[in-house]
Design a protein around this motif. Structure first.
Motif, PDB file in Angstrom:
ATOM      1  N   LEU A 193       0.822  -1.204   0.000  1.00 15.61           N
ATOM      2  CA  LEU A 193       0.000   0.000   0.000  1.00 15.61           C
ATOM      3  C   LEU A 193       0.863   1.265   0.000  1.00 15.61           C
ATOM      4  CD1 LEU A 193      -2.872  -1.022   2.435  1.00 15.61           C
ATOM      5  CD2 LEU A 193      -2.992  -0.759  -0.053  1.00 15.61           C
ATOM      6  N   HIS A 194       1.992   1.228   0.694  1.00 17.30           N
ATOM      7  CA  HIS A 194       2.896   2.380   0.716  1.00 17.30           C
ATOM      8  C   HIS A 194       3.446   2.641  -0.688  1.00 17.30           C
ATOM      9  CE1 HIS A 194       4.990   5.273   3.227  1.00 17.30           C
ATOM     10  NE2 HIS A 194       6.082   5.057   2.493  1.00 17.30           N
ATOM     11  N   ARG A 195       3.804   1.580  -1.405  1.00 21.54           N
ATOM     12  CA  ARG A 195       4.314   1.745  -2.773  1.00 21.54           C
ATOM     13  C   ARG A 195       3.223   2.246  -3.707  1.00 21.54           C
ATOM     14  NH1 ARG A 195       7.642   0.942   0.416  1.00 21.54           N
ATOM     15  NH2 ARG A 195       9.701   0.076   0.087  1.00 21.54           N
ATOM     16  N   ILE A 196       2.026   1.694  -3.590  1.00 21.41           N
ATOM     17  CA  ILE A 196       0.919   2.117  -4.457  1.00 21.41           C
ATOM     18  C   ILE A 196       0.585   3.583  -4.220  1.00 21.41           C
ATOM     19  CG2 ILE A 196      -1.560   1.831  -4.888  1.00 21.41           C
ATOM     20  CD1 ILE A 196      -1.108  -1.204  -4.425  1.00 21.41           C
ATOM     21  N   THR A 197       0.495   3.999  -2.958  1.00 26.69           N
ATOM     22  CA  THR A 197       0.182   5.406  -2.675  1.00 26.69           C
ATOM     23  C   THR A 197       1.320   6.319  -3.112  1.00 26.69           C
ATOM     24  OG1 THR A 197       0.946   5.174  -0.377  1.00 26.69           O
ATOM     25  CG2 THR A 197      -1.430   4.912  -0.798  1.00 26.69           C
ATOM     26  N   GLY A 198       2.555   5.860  -2.970  1.00 24.72           N
ATOM     27  CA  GLY A 198       3.690   6.665  -3.419  1.00 24.72           C
ATOM     28  C   GLY A 198       3.676   6.888  -4.923  1.00 24.72           C
ATOM     29  N   VAL A 199       3.402   5.835  -5.686  1.00 29.42           N
ATOM     30  CA  VAL A 199       3.317   5.963  -7.145  1.00 29.42           C
ATOM     31  C   VAL A 199       2.130   6.847  -7.531  1.00 29.42           C
ATOM     32  CG1 VAL A 199       2.865   4.677  -9.282  1.00 29.42           C
ATOM     33  CG2 VAL A 199       4.534   3.818  -7.631  1.00 29.42           C
ATOM     34  N   THR A 200       1.014   6.685  -6.841  1.00 33.88           N
ATOM     35  CA  THR A 200      -0.162   7.521  -7.099  1.00 33.88           C
ATOM     36  C   THR A 200       0.168   8.991  -6.891  1.00 33.88           C
ATOM     37  OG1 THR A 200      -1.631   5.732  -6.420  1.00 33.88           O
ATOM     38  CG2 THR A 200      -2.558   7.958  -6.418  1.00 33.88           C
ATOM     39  N   LEU A 201       0.852   9.304  -5.812  1.00 33.93           N
ATOM     40  CA  LEU A 201       1.208  10.693  -5.534  1.00 33.93           C
ATOM     41  C   LEU A 201       2.209  11.222  -6.562  1.00 33.93           C
ATOM     42  CD1 LEU A 201       1.455  10.502  -1.657  1.00 33.93           C
ATOM     43  CD2 LEU A 201      -0.401  11.442  -3.042  1.00 33.93           C
ATOM     44  N   ALA A 202       3.128  10.405  -6.997  1.00 32.01           N
ATOM     45  CA  ALA A 202       4.090  10.825  -8.019  1.00 32.01           C
ATOM     46  C   ALA A 202       3.385  11.114  -9.339  1.00 32.01           C
ATOM     47  CB  ALA A 202       5.161   9.760  -8.199  1.00 32.01           C
ATOM     48  N   ILE A 203       2.414  10.282  -9.703  1.00 31.15           N
ATOM     49  CA  ILE A 203       1.658  10.510 -10.940  1.00 31.15           C
ATOM     50  C   ILE A 203       0.837  11.791 -10.830  1.00 31.15           C
ATOM     51  CG2 ILE A 203      -0.257   9.606 -12.335  1.00 31.15           C
ATOM     52  CD1 ILE A 203       0.879   6.788 -11.743  1.00 31.15           C
ATOM     53  N   TYR A 204       0.284  12.047  -9.652  1.00 31.84           N
ATOM     54  CA  TYR A 204      -0.520  13.254  -9.444  1.00 31.84           C
ATOM     55  C   TYR A 204       0.309  14.528  -9.641  1.00 31.84           C
ATOM     56  CZ  TYR A 204      -2.341  17.111  -6.695  1.00 31.84           C
ATOM     57  OH  TYR A 204      -2.734  18.346  -6.282  1.00 31.84           O
ATOM     58  N   LEU A 205       1.592  14.456  -9.356  1.00 37.37           N
ATOM     59  CA  LEU A 205       2.417  15.665  -9.424  1.00 37.37           C
ATOM     60  C   LEU A 205       2.474  16.281 -10.820  1.00 37.37           C
ATOM     61  CD1 LEU A 205       5.375  14.856  -7.045  1.00 37.37           C
ATOM     62  CD2 LEU A 205       3.509  16.476  -6.697  1.00 37.37           C
ATOM     63  N   LEU A 206       2.460  15.489 -11.869  1.00 35.29           N
ATOM     64  CA  LEU A 206       2.554  16.043 -13.218  1.00 35.29           C
ATOM     65  C   LEU A 206       1.389  16.997 -13.535  1.00 35.29           C
ATOM     66  CD1 LEU A 206       3.994  16.287 -15.917  1.00 35.29           C
ATOM     67  CD2 LEU A 206       2.669  14.306 -16.682  1.00 35.29           C
ATOM     68  N   PRO A 207       0.123  16.562 -13.436  1.00 35.55           N
ATOM     69  CA  PRO A 207      -0.940  17.539 -13.719  1.00 35.55           C
ATOM     70  C   PRO A 207      -0.954  18.693 -12.715  1.00 35.55           C
ATOM     71  CG  PRO A 207      -1.878  15.451 -13.006  1.00 35.55           C
ATOM     72  CD  PRO A 207      -0.421  15.228 -13.197  1.00 35.55           C
ATOM     73  N   HIS A 208      -0.538  18.418 -11.484  1.00 33.16           N
ATOM     74  CA  HIS A 208      -0.485  19.485 -10.484  1.00 33.16           C
ATOM     75  C   HIS A 208       0.508  20.568 -10.917  1.00 33.16           C
ATOM     76  CE1 HIS A 208      -0.520  21.414  -6.568  1.00 33.16           C
ATOM     77  NE2 HIS A 208       0.801  21.329  -6.548  1.00 33.16           N
ATOM     78  N   PHE A 209       1.701  20.164 -11.295  1.00 34.22           N
ATOM     79  CA  PHE A 209       2.711  21.133 -11.721  1.00 34.22           C
ATOM     80  C   PHE A 209       2.286  21.860 -12.991  1.00 34.22           C
ATOM     81  CE2 PHE A 209       6.248  18.529  -9.537  1.00 34.22           C
ATOM     82  CZ  PHE A 209       6.024  19.204  -8.337  1.00 34.22           C
TER      83      PHE A 209
END
Length: 127
Positions: free
Chosen positions: A22-38
């Motif tokens: 779950l830690h890896r899945i949430t980490g990847v999810t947050l990393a993917i979110y950063l692109l549209p955020h930026f």
């Protein structure tokens, strides 16, 4: 699912394995979110109208639900990261089940509080 099938399909699944996954899945999810955020934040460089237009893209119940999932990912990643730190610093590996239960309880508390904000936005009629 019976114990025999569980051993066949999930032979190594323990509290540590589940929290790691779950830690890896949430980490990847947050990393993917950063692109549209930026990309959205970058629109502010083009002026207030461009930024407002970019933010308007993210209105509606779908995006409110996506934000709620984002809150869930951030919350779990945060509390599980604190659990990992506590295990490492204070040699609490023998308390994995208790600490993971505390992580889940803290996540549930935050998500219930966040529900007060997000559920009305998710259920709001589309205008």
């Amino acid at each position: 699912m019976g114990p025999a099938l569980r051993r066949i399909w999930f032979p190594q699944w323990s509290v540590g394995t589940v929290s790691w996954l779950l830690h890896r899945i949430t980490g990847v999810t947050l990393a993917i979110y950063l692109l549209p955020h930026f990309l959205t934040i970058n629109e502010a460089r083009r002026g207030p109208a461009a930024f407002d237009s970019a933010l308007a893209t993210y209105s509606g119940p779908f995006y409110a639900a996506a934000e709620y999932v984002l809150v869930a990912a951030v919350t779990f990643h945060l509390f599980n990261g604190l659990r990992i730190t506590a295990v490492d610093l204070f040699d609490l590996s023998h308390r994995q089940r208790l600490l993971f239960g505390l992580v889940l309880a803290a996540c549930l508390a935050v998500l219930l509080a966040a529900s007060l904000i997000f559920v009305p936005r998710i259920l709001a009629p589309v205008s």
